[in-house]
Motif scaffolding. Sequence first.
Motif, PDB file in Angstrom:
ATOM      1  N   LEU A  71       0.825  -1.209   0.000  1.00  0.00           N
ATOM      2  CA  LEU A  71       0.000   0.000   0.000  1.00  0.00           C
ATOM      3  C   LEU A  71       0.854   1.252   0.000  1.00  0.00           C
ATOM      4  CD1 LEU A  71      -2.707  -1.254   2.501  1.00  0.00           C
ATOM      5  CD2 LEU A  71      -2.901  -1.044   0.019  1.00  0.00           C
ATOM      6  N   VAL A  72       1.402   1.582  -1.167  1.00  0.00           N
ATOM      7  CA  VAL A  72       2.201   2.796  -1.340  1.00  0.00           C
ATOM      8  C   VAL A  72       1.796   3.474  -2.639  1.00  0.00           C
ATOM      9  CG1 VAL A  72       4.183   1.879  -0.076  1.00  0.00           C
ATOM     10  CG2 VAL A  72       4.080   1.618  -2.541  1.00  0.00           C
ATOM     11  N   GLY A  73       2.068   4.759  -2.728  1.00  0.00           N
ATOM     12  CA  GLY A  73       1.826   5.492  -3.956  1.00  0.00           C
ATOM     13  C   GLY A  73       0.653   6.450  -3.850  1.00  0.00           C
ATOM     14  N   ALA A  74       0.614   7.362  -4.805  1.00  0.00           N
ATOM     15  CA  ALA A  74      -0.403   8.419  -4.809  1.00  0.00           C
ATOM     16  C   ALA A  74      -1.817   7.857  -4.959  1.00  0.00           C
ATOM     17  CB  ALA A  74      -0.112   9.411  -5.935  1.00  0.00           C
ATOM     18  N   PHE A  75      -1.988   6.886  -5.843  1.00  0.00           N
ATOM     19  CA  PHE A  75      -3.330   6.334  -6.042  1.00  0.00           C
ATOM     20  C   PHE A  75      -3.828   5.636  -4.784  1.00  0.00           C
ATOM     21  CE2 PHE A  75      -6.332   3.023  -7.347  1.00  0.00           C
ATOM     22  CZ  PHE A  75      -7.310   3.838  -7.897  1.00  0.00           C
ATOM     23  N   VAL A  76      -2.976   4.889  -4.142  1.00  0.00           N
ATOM     24  CA  VAL A  76      -3.367   4.183  -2.915  1.00  0.00           C
ATOM     25  C   VAL A  76      -3.710   5.184  -1.812  1.00  0.00           C
ATOM     26  CG1 VAL A  76      -2.546   2.649  -1.087  1.00  0.00           C
ATOM     27  CG2 VAL A  76      -2.141   2.066  -3.467  1.00  0.00           C
ATOM     28  N   ALA A  77      -2.976   6.286  -1.748  1.00  0.00           N
ATOM     29  CA  ALA A  77      -3.276   7.308  -0.746  1.00  0.00           C
ATOM     30  C   ALA A  77      -4.664   7.900  -0.973  1.00  0.00           C
ATOM     31  CB  ALA A  77      -2.216   8.406  -0.793  1.00  0.00           C
ATOM     32  N   LYS A  78      -5.061   7.980  -2.240  1.00  0.00           N
ATOM     33  CA  LYS A  78      -6.347   8.576  -2.599  1.00  0.00           C
ATOM     34  C   LYS A  78      -7.489   7.560  -2.537  1.00  0.00           C
ATOM     35  CE  LYS A  78      -6.772   9.405  -6.908  1.00  0.00           C
ATOM     36  NZ  LYS A  78      -6.642   9.928  -8.269  1.00  0.00           N
ATOM     37  N   ALA A  79      -7.240   6.335  -2.940  1.00  0.00           N
ATOM     38  CA  ALA A  79      -8.312   5.343  -3.084  1.00  0.00           C
ATOM     39  C   ALA A  79      -7.944   4.019  -2.419  1.00  0.00           C
ATOM     40  CB  ALA A  79      -8.600   5.127  -4.569  1.00  0.00           C
ATOM     41  N   GLY A  80      -7.305   4.091  -1.269  1.00  0.00           N
ATOM     42  CA  GLY A  80      -6.812   2.898  -0.590  1.00  0.00           C
ATOM     43  C   GLY A  80      -7.864   1.842  -0.303  1.00  0.00           C
TER      44      GLY A  80
END
Length: 92
Positions: A71-80
């Motif tokens: 669970l890393v990255g910009a997308f995961v931060a937004k839509a985890g």
Amino acid sequence: MLFRSANAGVFPAYILPGARTRVLFYLNVGTFAHSTKDPADVRGLGDIDADGIASCIESNPGAVSGLKLRLVGAFVAKAGEQVIDAARDAAR
């Protein structure tokens, strides 16, 4: 060992025959994980290919020990939560 569905075929052909200890095969949920310069394993929900994961597991009976989701990255931060739900659905 960590593989993604796009390269999992090398596992039974090249890794297992020479193994002298127990080898656990964790399939990465991200289809292109570790194959680009992007540190994120999942850059969008399209990177979680449930059919590809199912096909990989069916093609390698008994080989896959589990799935891996980092669970890393910009997308995961937004839509985890969506990423976790999609990974959970793919695991079923």
